[in-house]
Write a protein that holds these residues in place. Sequence first.
Motif, PDB file in Angstrom:
ATOM      1  N   MET A  55       0.834  -1.186   0.000  1.00 17.64           N
ATOM      2  CA  MET A  55       0.000   0.000   0.000  1.00 17.64           C
ATOM      3  C   MET A  55       0.882   1.253   0.000  1.00 17.64           C
ATOM      4  O   MET A  55       2.016   1.234   0.493  1.00 17.64           O
ATOM      5  CB  MET A  55      -0.906   0.026   1.238  1.00 17.64           C
ATOM      6  CG  MET A  55      -1.890  -1.126   1.318  1.00 17.64           C
ATOM      7  SD  MET A  55      -3.118  -1.103  -0.005  1.00 17.64           S
ATOM      8  CE  MET A  55      -4.030   0.396   0.402  1.00 17.64           C
ATOM      9  N   GLY A  56       0.330   2.313  -0.534  1.00 20.84           N
ATOM     10  CA  GLY A  56       1.120   3.537  -0.590  1.00 20.84           C
ATOM     11  C   GLY A  56       0.252   4.779  -0.464  1.00 20.84           C
ATOM     12  O   GLY A  56      -0.965   4.730  -0.662  1.00 20.84           O
ATOM     13  N   TRP A  57       0.913   5.864  -0.103  1.00 23.66           N
ATOM     14  CA  TRP A  57       0.289   7.188  -0.100  1.00 23.66           C
ATOM     15  C   TRP A  57       1.042   8.072  -1.082  1.00 23.66           C
ATOM     16  O   TRP A  57       2.271   8.100  -1.087  1.00 23.66           O
ATOM     17  CB  TRP A  57       0.341   7.820   1.293  1.00 23.66           C
ATOM     18  CG  TRP A  57      -0.587   7.204   2.291  1.00 23.66           C
ATOM     19  CD1 TRP A  57      -0.301   6.250   3.215  1.00 23.66           C
ATOM     20  CD2 TRP A  57      -1.971   7.523   2.479  1.00 23.66           C
ATOM     21  NE1 TRP A  57      -1.408   5.944   3.959  1.00 23.66           N
ATOM     22  CE2 TRP A  57      -2.452   6.718   3.532  1.00 23.66           C
ATOM     23  CE3 TRP A  57      -2.861   8.414   1.880  1.00 23.66           C
ATOM     24  CZ2 TRP A  57      -3.767   6.777   3.986  1.00 23.66           C
ATOM     25  CZ3 TRP A  57      -4.173   8.474   2.321  1.00 23.66           C
ATOM     26  CH2 TRP A  57      -4.619   7.656   3.370  1.00 23.66           C
ATOM     27  N   ARG A  81      -0.184  -3.866  -7.122  1.00 24.10           N
ATOM     28  CA  ARG A  81      -0.483  -5.192  -7.661  1.00 24.10           C
ATOM     29  C   ARG A  81       0.231  -6.290  -6.871  1.00 24.10           C
ATOM     30  O   ARG A  81      -0.280  -7.392  -6.717  1.00 24.10           O
ATOM     31  CB  ARG A  81      -0.073  -5.255  -9.132  1.00 24.10           C
ATOM     32  CG  ARG A  81      -0.978  -4.467 -10.040  1.00 24.10           C
ATOM     33  CD  ARG A  81      -0.601  -4.674 -11.506  1.00 24.10           C
ATOM     34  NE  ARG A  81       0.656  -4.039 -11.846  1.00 24.10           N
ATOM     35  CZ  ARG A  81       0.769  -2.763 -12.172  1.00 24.10           C
ATOM     36  NH1 ARG A  81      -0.282  -1.976 -12.170  1.00 24.10           N
ATOM     37  NH2 ARG A  81       1.948  -2.267 -12.504  1.00 24.10           N
ATOM     38  N   GLY A  82       1.418  -5.978  -6.373  1.00 25.50           N
ATOM     39  CA  GLY A  82       2.171  -6.951  -5.611  1.00 25.50           C
ATOM     40  C   GLY A  82       2.231  -6.591  -4.136  1.00 25.50           C
ATOM     41  O   GLY A  82       1.604  -5.638  -3.695  1.00 25.50           O
ATOM     42  N   GLY A  83       3.045  -7.346  -3.401  1.00 21.95           N
ATOM     43  CA  GLY A  83       3.102  -7.148  -1.959  1.00 21.95           C
ATOM     44  C   GLY A  83       4.300  -6.391  -1.443  1.00 21.95           C
ATOM     45  O   GLY A  83       4.423  -6.175  -0.236  1.00 21.95           O
ATOM     46  N   MET A 105       7.605   2.668  -4.952  1.00 21.77           N
ATOM     47  CA  MET A 105       7.643   4.127  -4.921  1.00 21.77           C
ATOM     48  C   MET A 105       7.057   4.742  -6.182  1.00 21.77           C
ATOM     49  O   MET A 105       6.778   5.939  -6.220  1.00 21.77           O
ATOM     50  CB  MET A 105       9.075   4.605  -4.708  1.00 21.77           C
ATOM     51  CG  MET A 105       9.680   4.135  -3.393  1.00 21.77           C
ATOM     52  SD  MET A 105      11.403   4.616  -3.187  1.00 21.77           S
ATOM     53  CE  MET A 105      11.265   6.387  -3.088  1.00 21.77           C
ATOM     54  N   SER A 106       6.872   3.944  -7.203  1.00 26.21           N
ATOM     55  CA  SER A 106       6.324   4.454  -8.455  1.00 26.21           C
ATOM     56  C   SER A 106       4.832   4.165  -8.535  1.00 26.21           C
ATOM     57  O   SER A 106       4.392   3.054  -8.257  1.00 26.21           O
ATOM     58  CB  SER A 106       7.023   3.816  -9.649  1.00 26.21           C
ATOM     59  OG  SER A 106       6.327   4.125 -10.845  1.00 26.21           O
ATOM     60  N   SER A 107       4.084   5.161  -8.971  1.00 27.65           N
ATOM     61  CA  SER A 107       2.633   4.981  -9.100  1.00 27.65           C
ATOM     62  C   SER A 107       2.288   3.945 -10.165  1.00 27.65           C
ATOM     63  O   SER A 107       1.169   3.432 -10.193  1.00 27.65           O
ATOM     64  CB  SER A 107       1.974   6.322  -9.442  1.00 27.65           C
ATOM     65  OG  SER A 107       2.464   6.841 -10.661  1.00 27.65           O
ATOM     66  N   ASN A 108       3.232   3.617 -11.033  1.00 34.10           N
ATOM     67  CA  ASN A 108       2.979   2.628 -12.087  1.00 34.10           C
ATOM     68  C   ASN A 108       2.664   1.244 -11.530  1.00 34.10           C
ATOM     69  O   ASN A 108       2.081   0.419 -12.216  1.00 34.10           O
ATOM     70  CB  ASN A 108       4.180   2.535 -13.023  1.00 34.10           C
ATOM     71  CG  ASN A 108       4.385   3.793 -13.834  1.00 34.10           C
ATOM     72  OD1 ASN A 108       3.438   4.533 -14.091  1.00 34.10           O
ATOM     73  ND2 ASN A 108       5.617   4.055 -14.214  1.00 34.10           N
ATOM     74  N   PHE A 109       3.076   0.983 -10.295  1.00 36.71           N
ATOM     75  CA  PHE A 109       2.874  -0.331  -9.690  1.00 36.71           C
ATOM     76  C   PHE A 109       1.524  -0.448  -8.970  1.00 36.71           C
ATOM     77  O   PHE A 109       1.202  -1.493  -8.441  1.00 36.71           O
ATOM     78  CB  PHE A 109       3.992  -0.640  -8.700  1.00 36.71           C
ATOM     79  CG  PHE A 109       5.323  -0.884  -9.358  1.00 36.71           C
ATOM     80  CD1 PHE A 109       6.251   0.138  -9.481  1.00 36.71           C
ATOM     81  CD2 PHE A 109       5.648  -2.133  -9.867  1.00 36.71           C
ATOM     82  CE1 PHE A 109       7.483  -0.072 -10.083  1.00 36.71           C
ATOM     83  CE2 PHE A 109       6.869  -2.362 -10.475  1.00 36.71           C
ATOM     84  CZ  PHE A 109       7.790  -1.331 -10.584  1.00 36.71           C
ATOM     85  N   TYR A 110       0.762   0.625  -8.957  1.00 27.03           N
ATOM     86  CA  TYR A 110      -0.491   0.643  -8.213  1.00 27.03           C
ATOM     87  C   TYR A 110      -1.680   0.475  -9.160  1.00 27.03           C
ATOM     88  O   TYR A 110      -1.789   1.158 -10.173  1.00 27.03           O
ATOM     89  CB  TYR A 110      -0.616   1.949  -7.418  1.00 27.03           C
ATOM     90  CG  TYR A 110       0.381   1.995  -6.295  1.00 27.03           C
ATOM     91  CD1 TYR A 110       1.715   2.334  -6.518  1.00 27.03           C
ATOM     92  CD2 TYR A 110       0.006   1.668  -4.994  1.00 27.03           C
ATOM     93  CE1 TYR A 110       2.635   2.342  -5.490  1.00 27.03           C
ATOM     94  CE2 TYR A 110       0.913   1.684  -3.955  1.00 27.03           C
ATOM     95  CZ  TYR A 110       2.238   2.010  -4.209  1.00 27.03           C
ATOM     96  OH  TYR A 110       3.152   2.020  -3.189  1.00 27.03           O
TER      97      TYR A 110
END
Length: 123
Positions: A33-35, A99-101, A105-110
């Motif tokens: 998860m990220g902000w 997508r992963g666990g 840091m890149s929004s491309n992974f969300y």
Amino acid sequence: VQLQASGGGLVQAGGSLRLSCVASGLTFSTHGMGWFRQAPGKEREFVAAIRSSGHRKDYADSVKGRFTISRDNAKDTVFLQMNSLKPEDTAVYYCGAARGGAVYMSSNFYSYWGQGTLVTVSS
């Protein structure tokens, strides 16, 4: 999938806020998860991210030592504790589910994003 962010508001410089993001429709405990945040006229930028287990975290240099990301997998919720707020922290804050666990840091992974919550820090 839905991510519901809350906790934003107006605060004076030096103050604190705690953002929350409740997830539904996904197996929360398997997603990093990220902000992220987006200030007026600027691109969305990374703030903080946490591994699915919660055992690893990463932060943007601009918030290190002031912000803390955490998660409660039993409640499908990720938090962002923001202390010593500065006017330059003013932005719409978005939570994202990767997508992963891992920590990303890149929004491309969300894959999924919440609706955003506005944080305004007055000087």
